[in-house]
Design a protein around this motif. Sequence first.
Motif, PDB file in Angstrom:
ATOM      1  N   GLY A   1      14.686 -29.864 -45.797  1.00 47.45           N
ATOM      2  CA  GLY A   1      13.623 -28.618 -45.722  1.00 47.45           C
ATOM      3  C   GLY A   1      13.995 -27.259 -46.303  1.00 47.45           C
ATOM      4  O   GLY A   1      13.181 -26.255 -46.286  1.00 47.45           O
ATOM      5  N   ILE A   2      15.301 -27.207 -46.937  1.00 48.30           N
ATOM      6  CA  ILE A   2      15.808 -25.907 -47.404  1.00 48.30           C
ATOM      7  C   ILE A   2      15.645 -25.978 -49.048  1.00 48.30           C
ATOM      8  O   ILE A   2      15.810 -27.264 -49.711  1.00 48.30           O
ATOM      9  N   ALA A   3      15.210 -25.132 -49.548  1.00 49.36           N
ATOM     10  CA  ALA A   3      15.020 -25.088 -50.965  1.00 49.36           C
ATOM     11  C   ALA A   3      15.969 -23.549 -51.149  1.00 49.36           C
ATOM     12  O   ALA A   3      15.496 -22.684 -51.160  1.00 49.36           O
ATOM     13  N   LEU A   4      16.721 -23.960 -52.338  1.00 47.02           N
ATOM     14  CA  LEU A   4      17.697 -22.530 -52.434  1.00 47.02           C
ATOM     15  C   LEU A   4      17.242 -22.008 -53.741  1.00 47.02           C
ATOM     16  O   LEU A   4      16.886 -22.681 -54.807  1.00 47.02           O
ATOM     17  N   THR A   5      17.289 -20.545 -53.795  1.00 42.09           N
ATOM     18  CA  THR A   5      16.830 -19.871 -54.813  1.00 42.09           C
ATOM     19  C   THR A   5      18.102 -18.984 -55.003  1.00 42.09           C
ATOM     20  O   THR A   5      18.483 -18.232 -54.346  1.00 42.09           O
ATOM     21  N   LEU A   6      18.421 -19.276 -56.512  1.00 40.38           N
ATOM     22  CA  LEU A   6      19.659 -18.396 -56.801  1.00 40.38           C
ATOM     23  C   LEU A   6      19.359 -17.470 -58.014  1.00 40.38           C
ATOM     24  O   LEU A   6      18.537 -18.119 -58.741  1.00 40.38           O
ATOM     25  N   SER A   7      19.640 -16.552 -58.131  1.00 36.45           N
ATOM     26  CA  SER A   7      19.470 -15.651 -59.346  1.00 36.45           C
ATOM     27  C   SER A   7      20.780 -15.408 -60.168  1.00 36.45           C
ATOM     28  O   SER A   7      21.880 -14.692 -59.484  1.00 36.45           O
ATOM     29  N   HIS A   8      20.635 -15.451 -61.175  1.00 40.39           N
ATOM     30  CA  HIS A   8      22.076 -15.451 -62.270  1.00 40.39           C
ATOM     31  C   HIS A   8      21.552 -14.538 -63.365  1.00 40.39           C
ATOM     32  O   HIS A   8      20.510 -14.672 -63.979  1.00 40.39           O
ATOM     33  N   GLN A   9      22.587 -13.887 -64.052  1.00 39.57           N
ATOM     34  CA  GLN A   9      22.391 -13.372 -65.069  1.00 39.57           C
ATOM     35  C   GLN A   9      22.277 -14.460 -66.436  1.00 39.57           C
ATOM     36  O   GLN A   9      22.955 -15.564 -66.483  1.00 39.57           O
ATOM     37  N   ALA A  10      21.032 -14.204 -67.110  1.00 39.99           N
ATOM     38  CA  ALA A  10      20.945 -15.414 -68.322  1.00 39.99           C
ATOM     39  C   ALA A  10      20.631 -14.601 -69.479  1.00 39.99           C
ATOM     40  O   ALA A  10      20.210 -13.377 -69.791  1.00 39.99           O
ATOM     41  N   GLY A  11      20.742 -15.499 -70.712  1.00 41.97           N
ATOM     42  CA  GLY A  11      20.429 -15.091 -71.987  1.00 41.97           C
ATOM     43  C   GLY A  11      19.103 -14.942 -72.151  1.00 41.97           C
ATOM     44  O   GLY A  11      18.062 -15.482 -71.269  1.00 41.97           O
TER      45      GLY A  11
ATOM     46  N   GLN B   1      21.252 -23.761 -66.783  1.00 42.24           N
ATOM     47  CA  GLN B   1      19.973 -23.079 -67.347  1.00 42.24           C
ATOM     48  C   GLN B   1      19.110 -22.778 -66.210  1.00 42.24           C
ATOM     49  O   GLN B   1      19.447 -23.171 -65.320  1.00 42.24           O
ATOM     50  N   VAL B   2      18.209 -21.936 -66.438  1.00 40.19           N
ATOM     51  CA  VAL B   2      17.426 -21.269 -65.391  1.00 40.19           C
ATOM     52  C   VAL B   2      16.283 -22.464 -65.226  1.00 40.19           C
ATOM     53  O   VAL B   2      15.803 -23.169 -66.130  1.00 40.19           O
ATOM     54  N   GLY B   3      15.969 -22.712 -64.162  1.00 37.99           N
ATOM     55  CA  GLY B   3      14.777 -23.815 -63.636  1.00 37.99           C
ATOM     56  C   GLY B   3      15.064 -24.470 -62.360  1.00 37.99           C
ATOM     57  O   GLY B   3      15.863 -23.816 -61.635  1.00 37.99           O
ATOM     58  N   ASP B   4      14.478 -25.412 -62.319  1.00 32.54           N
ATOM     59  CA  ASP B   4      14.359 -26.194 -60.984  1.00 32.54           C
ATOM     60  C   ASP B   4      15.622 -27.489 -61.248  1.00 32.54           C
ATOM     61  O   ASP B   4      15.294 -28.458 -62.280  1.00 32.54           O
ATOM     62  N   PHE B   5      16.290 -27.658 -60.290  1.00 31.59           N
ATOM     63  CA  PHE B   5      17.189 -28.612 -60.229  1.00 31.59           C
ATOM     64  C   PHE B   5      17.298 -29.373 -58.695  1.00 31.59           C
ATOM     65  O   PHE B   5      16.868 -29.018 -57.743  1.00 31.59           O
TER      66      PHE B   5
END
Length: 147
Positions: free
Chosen positions: A74-84, A122-126
């Motif tokens: 039931g948990i969806a983690l959202t992480l923000s990272h520096q990306a190119g 990569q940025v996206g859903d995993f």
Amino acid sequence: MKVILKENLDNLGHIGDIVKVAPGYARNYLLPKGLALEATTKNAKALDHAKKHLEYKKNKVLEQARQFAARIEGIALTLSHQAGEEGKLFGAVTNMELAENLKAQGVEIDRKKIVLAEPIKQVGDFTAIIKIHPEVNATLKVTVTKA
């Protein structure tokens, strides 16, 4: 040396199993920690008597694992990272970082139980698989965004 397991142990067996292990492993680790009993005739008879209790304990642990898996799914983690510019991360998202974020949300899990096919770069859903019990796995949804 043959021992009767009192707990589920990875790579060894489940509660109530009679397994053969090295004598030193039994004497120095399994027996002192209360994870196993020596497989004597007396203990084997006690095992037969306690088989119902062990079966109940197995089912209870399995049910708790299923409830925990439902909670994790039931948990969806959202992480923000520096990306190119192309969405490639500077660094990677590892199972250690996922464990820390789950702990921040009130779900404490060992990082070794979180399985990523490869570190997220990569940025996206995993998705990540969490091994809660030998028979129960949970799927964690992870979204990585650009910071």
